[in-house]
Motif scaffolding. Sequence first.
Motif, PDB file in Angstrom:
ATOM      1  N   SER A 187      43.128  28.807  38.249  1.00  0.00           N
ATOM      2  CA  SER A 187      41.840  29.279  37.709  1.00  0.00           C
ATOM      3  C   SER A 187      41.965  29.546  36.207  1.00  0.00           C
ATOM      4  O   SER A 187      41.041  29.258  35.434  1.00  0.00           O
ATOM      5  N   ILE A 238      37.239  33.328  38.422  1.00  0.00           N
ATOM      6  CA  ILE A 238      37.904  34.629  38.393  1.00  0.00           C
ATOM      7  C   ILE A 238      39.415  34.399  38.489  1.00  0.00           C
ATOM      8  O   ILE A 238      39.877  33.608  39.310  1.00  0.00           O
ATOM      9  N   THR A 247      41.125  32.811  44.519  1.00  0.00           N
ATOM     10  CA  THR A 247      40.060  31.802  44.636  1.00  0.00           C
ATOM     11  C   THR A 247      39.913  31.419  46.101  1.00  0.00           C
ATOM     12  O   THR A 247      40.889  31.042  46.751  1.00  0.00           O
ATOM     13  N   ASP A 264      38.373  23.804  40.471  1.00  0.00           N
ATOM     14  CA  ASP A 264      39.449  24.738  40.790  1.00  0.00           C
ATOM     15  C   ASP A 264      39.418  24.947  42.306  1.00  0.00           C
ATOM     16  O   ASP A 264      38.337  24.983  42.904  1.00  0.00           O
TER      17      ASP A 264
END
Length: 415
Positions: A224, A237, A245, A264
């Motif tokens: 991420s 995040i 994630t 991602d």
Amino acid sequence: MSHPDQSAEPSARTAADGTLAAPLTAAGRGAIAVIGVRGPAAHRAVLRNFAPATPIPADRFPLDAIRYGRWMGPAEEREGRSGESVVVVATADDAIEVHCHGGRAAVAAILRDLAAAGAATVDAETWLACTAAAHTSSVRVAATRILAQTSTERTAAIALDQLRGAVDRFAATLAAQLREAAASGVLPEVQARVAEVLGRASLGAHLAEPWNVVLAGPPNVGKSSLLNALLGYRRAITFASPGTTRDVVSADAAIGGWPVRLSDTAGVRATDAALEAEGVRRTGTALEKADLVLLVIDSQSGWTATHRELRARTSAPCLFVWNKADLAEPPNGAAPAGDPQGAVSFAVSATRGTGLVELERGISRALVPSAPEPGAPVPLTAEQRAALRRAVEAPTAAECLAALESLTAPADPCL
Ligand SMILES: Nc1nc2c(ncn2[C@@H]2O[C@H](COP(=O)(O)OP(=O)(O)OP(=O)(O)O)[C@@H](O)[C@H]2O)c(=O)[nH]1
Ligand SMILES: [Mg+2]
């Protein structure tokens, strides 16, 4: 580019004489909207709804002269309203532009009145294709459509080359060679040149659609963080504990001038937690659809069995991205131990931003190993690719010629 709220009912697409009307500016609110009207009934359809501020001498708008007036459709006449202020200009004998306020209601009302006056209302993309179809080959019509969908200068330049006839000229030149050299000695040479152009099929297919670039790896390696670093803003995040994630997070960007959709994914590990397990399943789906995988490796913990497993789950090419290079030295360009196939490696620090320029170059090269010269032919559609494939595989010069000729056939009439 479609305008669901600004185009009229599909049933309006029935103008017997081929007169079309379309919103040419983007959907939504804007200062000014432009509506194009083209075809034998264009002047009549606009005049029927237009109250000019100064009289128009004949039953036609003068060419290239701006006329101000009010749009007085049947509803305005019936209800005694003063009508929308508009500016009208005839840009050709059979083409008129109506410029009005950019609100959706004004555009919709004008299109409705034009439909009632006999114009078929279409969206901007159909308009472009139809306008081009009157003059040109199916290749150029496809290029017109794709040019409107490109998102970078680099892809727009390639689409523009095709619109200016790169594929048409290429096919016509080779077809002429085949016709002249009836003895067919020229066939292998022609097929080699066609194969070269066919090698750009993937590029052509991605001018309007971004390449799918997927970041994958075990939890906590910095996927991420790397997505955010490549995007230049915090889309995903990031957090110090693994398993942050849970879903595939995508964002569009341009790398080396090529449009990419960066995704991602959830870090892959065996887990009993249902939510995380679903995230891991989605990672698998993203890998299946990937055009390129960035396999992210933590430089501290190194290559793992998970990396090997992830690599086996995709048929797409992979780049190895050794992240957290600020914390530990990644191996010097060597393929990770235990990976038999090897791949290009990059050392980066997502949090410090080091190594990203080299990684972007690597991504660009992996997507398009050799960019075409300006003006080079690039096939844009499935039909073009199929025709080129037929030409490459043709057993005889005559069949190769037929395949090339099918490429430059005139476009079908539009409506
Ligand atoms: N020092 C250093 N820390 C990093 C780097 N990249 C990421 N981190 C840190 O590593 C931790 C995990 O980063 P994430 O980007 O959330 O990792 P992830 O791979 O997305 O993790 P999951 O979503 O759990 O799979 C965070 O604390 C980051 O700040 C880096 O290049 N250097
Ligand atoms: Mg993450």
